[in-house]
Design an enzyme around this catalytic site. Structure first.
Site, PDB file in Angstrom:
ATOM      1  CD  GLU A 107      34.585  46.076  44.660  1.00 28.06           C
ATOM      2  OE1 GLU A 107      34.494  45.130  43.842  1.00 28.06           O
ATOM      3  OE2 GLU A 107      33.618  46.764  45.012  1.00 28.06           O
ATOM      4  CG  ASN A 108      43.066  43.334  42.617  1.00 26.03           C
ATOM      5  OD1 ASN A 108      44.136  42.992  43.113  1.00 26.03           O
ATOM      6  ND2 ASN A 108      42.711  42.974  41.408  1.00 26.03           N
TER       7      ASN A 108
END
Length: 462
Positions: A364-365
């Protein structure tokens, strides 16, 4: 400059069952802590929007997977809802849930998209919370059984499993800082929850290996590099304490099979250690992973405390450091988070230098922005800020890989604007705009950029 990525790099996005499925009280599903909390305290949720109003994946999974394909995803991470599959956490398996997840996994594979599946993404079945949640070892045993059932039902098609997503967050939110149910502020209970989560993780890993299932098993950790205000020894020590509590409390057990000795000594000296049993250390040692998911959003900047601790105050991590606001930092004003792209590189360097360079990927980012309708041009959200955010982070991922880091992919949070816990739909994160009134999906400019980047396995940037 052209930034090219290794062959077979994983390009995709991440989501979770609770934040996307909807049908929170349909399809035979049991209640989660979120359903219970929302029913009792709707005022704690942005605009009173609860988990029943998430982005309708249960109805629209087939069309949504087509959109994933349109965005040239070769992989996609979501989660199975424990409360949907086993409504009371321990009893009978819900056949409607088995049918649903079978259809989803089959369709993903049919479209050439590899499923990455998380077993627990903050959604404790309420029946399990009522007997103490992660404070109770019976829940650890129930989770281990649930994991085993998932491997048996879906392990022929799911080859990338993750035991937990961001396991530190239910600890922080539920037992330290009052932003998740059960809204407790008690470090000793928080430490018990964290410890039992590691035990649950290790038992699931052991079950996976014992069953000789194909594929691999890992965990997803939100790693938040701790940067000291200065190189003054007291600031450096403060950053070390923050790193121990918020990163290494999970990173060391899952990569090294044991806890950092200085963390154990620290908690012992303040009588905050959880209750341990004789064979726990052997179980934890078996929980080392095949693949680490890294969620990175922001750095943690700390300094030594400027004031003495009130000895009568509850014991908290902040006894050992103060948060520090660095002058001139770049901010996402909607989320109140600092944007610091080199942090993602620093994580990869730390893993390479201190943890044997494990197989990992950015799981995730992302960037949440409020009121994105402001940016509609010709019927499409022009979210150039999100393209800039992703590409600047990917430049640092690319640097890490070029120096030998074993980073295998990049998953953005998230695919479609989805419900985000107490913030509901306040900030939007998706490649695809969701119209809440009509459920219409519209690809944003960032979605087109990502589709091209995935297709070319590269992007150009100054």
């Amino acid at each position: 400059m052209k930034y090219s990525f290794p062959d077979n790099f994983w390009w995709g996005s991440a989501s979770s069952a609770l934040q996307t499925e909807g049908e929170s009280q349909g399809g035979g599903k049991g209640l989660t802590t979120w359903d219970h909390w929302f029913a009792n305290e709707p005022n704690r949720f942005h605009q009173g929007v609860g988990p029943q109003d998430t982005s309708t994946f249960c109805q629209n999974w087939k069309a949504d997977i087509q959109l994933l394909k349109q965005l040239n995803h070769n992989s996609f991470r979501t989660s199975i809802s424990w409360a949907r599959l086993i409504p009371d956490g321990v009893g009978e398996v819900n056949p409607q849930a088995v049918d649903f997840y079978n259809q989803v996994f089959d369709e993903l594979l049919e479209q050439g998209i590899t499923p990455f599946i998380t077993l627990f993404h903050f959604d404790m079945p309420m029946a399990m919370q009522e007997i103490g949640g992660w404070e109770n070892r019976d829940v650890v045993a129930a989770y281990s059984r649930y994991a085993q059932i998932c491997f048996e039902l879906f392990g022929d098609r799911v080859l990338h499993w993750f035991t937990f997503n961001e396991p530190i967050v239910p600890v922080e939110g539920g037992y330290l800082y009052d932003f998740h149910y059960p809204n407790v502020v008690d470090f000793r209970r928080a430490a018990t929850v964290a410890y039992n989560t590691v035990l649950a993780h290790a038992q699931a890993v052991r079950a996976f290996r014992a069953g000789h299932f194909p594929g691999e098993i890992g965990i997803v950790l939100n790693l938040t590099p701790s940067y000291p205000r200065s190189q003054n020894p007291q600031d450096v020590k403060a950053a070390h304490y923050a790193d121990l509590m918020f990163n290494r409390s999970f990173l060391d057990p899952v990569l090294r099979g044991e806890y950092p000795a200085d963390l154990v000594a620290l908690l012992k000296s303040y009588e905050q250690l959880p209750a341990c049993q004789p064979d726990d250390s052997a179980v934890i040692a078996e929980g080392t992973i095949d693949l680490l998911g890294i969620n990175y959003y922001q750095p943690r900047r700390v300094k030594c405390r400027d004031s003495a601790v009130n000895p009568k105050a509850p014991f908290m991590p902040e006894w050992f450091f103060d948060n520090y606001e660095m002058p001139g930092r770049k901010m996402n004003p909607y989320r109140g988070w600092e944007i610091y792209e080199p942090g993602i590189y620093d994580i990869l360097v730390n893993l390479r230098e201190n943890y044997g360079n494990p197989r990992c990927f950015i799981s995730e980012n992302g960037m949440g922005v409020e009121n994105e309708q402001r940016f509609i041009e010709n019927g499409q959200i022009n979210d150039q800020y999100r393209i800039d955010f992703i590409s600047e982070h990917l430049k640092w991922v690319h640097k890490g890989i070029s120096e030998g880091s074993n980073c295998l992919g990049y998953h953005m949070w998230t695919f479609i604007d989805n419900w985000s816990w107490c913030n509901a739909y306040k900030n939007r994160y998706g490649f695809i705009q969701l119209d809440l009134a009509t459920q219409k999906r519209t690809i944003k400019k960032s979605g087109e950029w990502f589709a091209a980047t995935s297709l070319n396995n590269s992007f150009d940037k100054e």
